[in-house]
Design an enzyme around this catalytic site. Structure first.
Site, short mmCIF file in Angstrom:
data_model
loop_
_atom_site.label_atom_id
_atom_site.label_comp_id
_atom_site.label_asym_id
_atom_site.label_seq_id
_atom_site.Cartn_x
_atom_site.Cartn_y
_atom_site.Cartn_z
N VAL A 100 0.84 -1.19 0.00
CA VAL A 100 0.00 0.00 0.00
C VAL A 100 0.88 1.25 0.00
O VAL A 100 2.06 1.20 0.35
CB VAL A 100 -0.96 0.04 1.22
CG1 VAL A 100 -1.95 -1.08 1.17
CG2 VAL A 100 -0.19 0.04 2.53
N CYS A 101 0.27 2.35 -0.40
CA CYS A 101 0.93 3.66 -0.34
C CYS A 101 -0.17 4.70 -0.17
O CYS A 101 -1.23 4.38 0.38
CB CYS A 101 1.79 3.91 -1.59
SG CYS A 101 0.86 3.99 -3.11
N ARG A 102 0.01 5.90 -0.65
CA ARG A 102 -1.03 6.92 -0.51
C ARG A 102 -2.13 6.75 -1.56
O ARG A 102 -3.30 6.80 -1.26
CB ARG A 102 -0.43 8.32 -0.59
CG ARG A 102 -1.43 9.44 -0.34
CD ARG A 102 -0.81 10.82 -0.33
NE ARG A 102 0.08 11.07 -1.44
CZ ARG A 102 -0.30 11.48 -2.66
NH1 ARG A 102 -1.56 11.69 -2.90
NH2 ARG A 102 0.58 11.69 -3.60
N GLY A 104 -1.64 4.43 -4.63
CA GLY A 104 -1.55 3.19 -5.39
C GLY A 104 -0.45 3.19 -6.44
O GLY A 104 -0.12 2.15 -7.00
N TRP A 128 -3.67 3.28 1.21
CA TRP A 128 -3.76 2.64 2.52
C TRP A 128 -5.05 3.00 3.25
O TRP A 128 -5.63 2.17 3.95
CB TRP A 128 -2.55 3.00 3.38
CG TRP A 128 -2.59 4.37 3.99
CD1 TRP A 128 -2.15 5.53 3.44
CD2 TRP A 128 -3.15 4.71 5.26
NE1 TRP A 128 -2.38 6.58 4.28
CE2 TRP A 128 -2.99 6.11 5.42
CE3 TRP A 128 -3.74 3.99 6.28
CZ2 TRP A 128 -3.43 6.78 6.55
CZ3 TRP A 128 -4.18 4.66 7.41
CH2 TRP A 128 -4.02 6.05 7.53
#
Length: 139
Positions: A100-102, A104, A128
């Site tokens: 996950v990240c901010r 995608g 996320w």
């Protein structure tokens, strides 16, 4: 014209038109197509939720340490994308990994990188916050 169609058939059966073969040169295990081929923009949230709830998946957050400290999914591991190559030794190639990240984008880069390094069960969890919301909702 028949020889031309024959060559296209060989290329498709060997995976050259699709992008990569289903079997990899570094493993005799079958690679799940869903975990290797880039998914549409909407992640497979139902499957990811199942993996996380059964505690069989690692949630890997590839945002910066500052972003991670501002908020993250409980029990996730933070390995920033810019330090990714140095931290691969701690991950097992066969265990499910949800990245996950901010938004995608970084998680898709990390997924692609891991796939090329021989990891066979990698999923892009997208942003996320959206995944965290899904994980906190009841079935």
């Amino acid at each position: 014209m028949k020889p031309f169609y024959f060559l296209i058939g060989i290329a498709i059966s060997n995976g050259y038109i699709i992008g990569r073969p289903v079997y990899t040169h570094y493993s005799t295990d079958t690679v799940l197509i869903d975990s290797v081929v880039t998914q549409p923009s909407v992640p497979l949230y139902t499957h990811i939720k199942y993996l996380v709830e059964n505690k069989s998946a690692i949630i890997l957050d590839v945002r910066t340490e500052l972003e991670y400290n501002e908020g993250h999914i409980r029990n996730s591991i933070n390995i920033p994308l810019d330090k990714f190559n140095d931290s691969l030794f701690s991950l097992q190639k066969k265990e499910p990994i949800v990245i996950v990240c901010r938004s995608g984008k970084r998680s898709e880069k990390a997924k692609s990188f891991l796939t090329h390094q021989g990891f066979i069960n990698v999923y892009n969890g997208g942003g996320w916050e959206k995944l965290n919301e899904l994980l906190l909702t009841d079935k």
